[in-house]
Design an enzyme around this catalytic site. Structure first.
Site, mmCIF file in Angstrom:
data_model
loop_
_atom_site.group_PDB
_atom_site.id
_atom_site.type_symbol
_atom_site.label_atom_id
_atom_site.label_comp_id
_atom_site.label_asym_id
_atom_site.label_seq_id
_atom_site.Cartn_x
_atom_site.Cartn_y
_atom_site.Cartn_z
ATOM 1 N N LYS A 1 0.716 -1.459 0.323
ATOM 2 C CA LYS A 1 -0.068 -0.315 -0.119
ATOM 3 C C LYS A 1 1.236 1.240 -0.359
ATOM 4 O O LYS A 1 0.244 2.513 -0.124
ATOM 5 C CB LYS A 1 -0.054 0.040 1.562
ATOM 6 N N ASP A 2 2.101 1.278 0.290
ATOM 7 C CA ASP A 2 3.059 2.093 0.359
ATOM 8 C C ASP A 2 3.774 2.824 -0.694
ATOM 9 O O ASP A 2 4.152 3.478 -1.245
ATOM 10 C CB ASP A 2 4.470 1.855 1.189
ATOM 11 N N THR B 1 5.195 3.199 19.235
ATOM 12 C CA THR B 1 4.995 3.968 19.633
ATOM 13 C C THR B 1 3.597 4.300 20.398
ATOM 14 O O THR B 1 3.658 5.225 20.989
ATOM 15 C CB THR B 1 6.198 5.523 18.462
ATOM 16 N N ARG B 2 2.738 3.839 19.085
ATOM 17 C CA ARG B 2 0.927 3.935 18.894
ATOM 18 C C ARG B 2 0.258 3.381 20.327
ATOM 19 O O ARG B 2 -0.764 3.902 21.221
ATOM 20 C CB ARG B 2 0.766 3.623 17.734
ATOM 21 N N THR C 1 -4.660 8.403 15.029
ATOM 22 C CA THR C 1 -4.529 7.720 13.608
ATOM 23 C C THR C 1 -4.625 9.552 12.778
ATOM 24 O O THR C 1 -4.670 10.291 13.212
ATOM 25 C CB THR C 1 -5.870 7.265 12.737
ATOM 26 N N ARG D 1 1.560 9.423 15.181
ATOM 27 C CA ARG D 1 2.807 8.783 14.345
ATOM 28 C C ARG D 1 2.782 8.206 15.061
ATOM 29 O O ARG D 1 2.757 8.280 15.807
ATOM 30 C CB ARG D 1 3.182 10.093 13.096
ATOM 31 N N GLY D 2 4.244 7.740 14.526
ATOM 32 C CA GLY D 2 5.414 6.052 15.129
ATOM 33 C C GLY D 2 5.265 5.448 14.724
ATOM 34 O O GLY D 2 4.273 4.299 13.890
ATOM 35 N N CYS E 1 -2.863 10.292 -1.589
ATOM 36 C CA CYS E 1 -2.532 9.669 -0.076
ATOM 37 C C CYS E 1 -3.534 11.429 0.614
ATOM 38 O O CYS E 1 -4.137 11.179 2.026
ATOM 39 C CB CYS E 1 -2.232 9.828 0.692
ATOM 40 N N ARG F 1 -8.387 7.993 5.371
ATOM 41 C CA ARG F 1 -9.485 7.774 5.313
ATOM 42 C C ARG F 1 -9.711 7.135 6.537
ATOM 43 O O ARG F 1 -11.047 7.464 6.706
ATOM 44 C CB ARG F 1 -9.034 6.949 4.552
ATOM 45 N N ARG F 2 -9.036 7.001 7.508
ATOM 46 C CA ARG F 2 -9.608 6.352 8.545
ATOM 47 C C ARG F 2 -10.408 7.240 8.879
ATOM 48 O O ARG F 2 -11.424 7.157 9.750
ATOM 49 C CB ARG F 2 -8.481 5.832 9.413
ATOM 50 N N LYS F 3 -10.318 8.692 9.265
ATOM 51 C CA LYS F 3 -10.814 9.335 10.183
ATOM 52 C C LYS F 3 -11.768 9.710 9.326
ATOM 53 O O LYS F 3 -13.220 9.584 10.587
ATOM 54 C CB LYS F 3 -9.780 10.973 10.054
ATOM 55 N N VAL G 1 4.802 1.113 15.751
ATOM 56 C CA VAL G 1 3.253 0.560 16.140
ATOM 57 C C VAL G 1 3.821 0.476 17.827
ATOM 58 O O VAL G 1 2.742 0.809 18.312
ATOM 59 C CB VAL G 1 2.739 -0.823 15.952
#
Length: 296
Positions: free
Chosen positions: A78-79, A144-145, A117, A139-140, A230, A121-123, A142
């Site tokens: 996806k990136d 860190t989140r 997030t 951000r960060g 994006c 899209r998710r928002k 996994v």
């Protein structure tokens, strides 16, 4: 032959690369791993759309291949942006893991008021589900989140379920159904990009999954025709030729959506054109809100 494989240095990127290395090693192919730093890893204090367009995690690895520092690179597919440098080829696409998003939280769902997030899209999809939610940037990596979640900075955060699985992380929460919370195109898919060397491409093709390749090619064809970048809330998901694609307003109040069975890339492009025509105002509005010029 020894295949030199480049990867980002995050735990998730290393886990994905380990999967590729294991598959190649099972075929008797020697591998050598090299960690490459990317702009997306180095700049973590701002949302992704402020760093640059899609591809901030990819460009450094592309350059390393073209400069013959590595033979190939492992990515979350996806990136990978639609427009690719000449001389590069997606030589392998692994069997897709879960494409779904995962809402991580503890306690009662009714207590969730603030969700973290950095994805537009998710928002938008979360606000469509519940307009009373507050969505803050996150951000960060996994770890860190998850730390920010445990510290109480958010009541919940959204992560890709495939990433949690690859890292062996099991946390309380709920899988968000991809039919409703339509994921990013190619989410849950690992890709191996290489230089266009026939012998190398032949080696890497041994770990390619044809069914996943077809589904993600359909998703990418739709993405390329919509051309929203994006910056625009957009989800595209295909499974076994069944396509769901949607573009949302940033606040989640308006949606343009298509759901069709698609067999060919030409059919996928036609659906992308149709969605772009219907969602043009939403795309332009997203760009304008973020202060980015948009050429229809």
């Amino acid at each position: 032959m020894t295949v030199r494989i480049g990867t980002r240095g995050s735990k998730l990127a290393l886990a994905q690369t380990a999967t590729v290395c294991k598959k190649l090693a099972a075929l008797g192919i020697e591998v050598e791993q090299k960690i490459i730093s990317t702009q997306g890893d180095e700049v973590t204090g701002v949302p992704l759309h402020e760093i640059g367009k899609q591809g901030v995690f990819v460009r450094a690895l592309d350059d390393a291949i073209l400069n013959n520092e590595i033979d190939c690179a492992v990515h979350s597919m996806k990136d990978i942006p639609a427009i690719r440098p000449s001389g590069l080829f997606t030589s392998a696409i692994l069997l897709r893991d879960s494409p779904a998003d995962y809402l991580a939280y503890s306690g009662s769902m009714s207590a969730i008021k603030i969700i973290g997030t950095s994805s537009t899209r998710r928002k938008a999809q979360l606000l469509r589900h519940d307009p009373c939610l507050t969505i803050n940037d996150l951000r960060g990596n996994v770890d860190t989140r998850l730390k920010k979640l445990s510290e109480g900075q958010y009541n919940a955060i959204v992560l890709a379920e495939a990433g949690l699985t690859r890292l062996g992380i099991r946390i309380p929460g709920d899988r968000l159904p991809p039919e409703k919370f339509v994921p990013s195109p190619n989410q849950g898919t690992i890709a191996v990009v290489s230089k266009a060397d026939p012998s190398l491409m032949e080696v890497l093709s041994a770990i390619d999954h044809s069914g996943t390749r077809k589904d993600v090619a359909i998703e990418r064809a739709v993405m390329e025709q919509v051309g929203a970048g994006c910056f625009t809330p957009m989800g595209i998901y295909c499974k076994g030729g069944h396509l769901i694609a949607e573009v949302l307003s940033l606040d989640g109040k308006r949606t343009e959506r298509i759901e069709k069975n698609v067999e060919t890339i030409d059919e996928a492009r036609a659906q992308g054109d149709a969605l772009r025509a219907r969602a043009g105002d939403l795309i332009a509005e997203a760009y304008q809100t973020l202060g980015i010029s948009y050429d229809r």
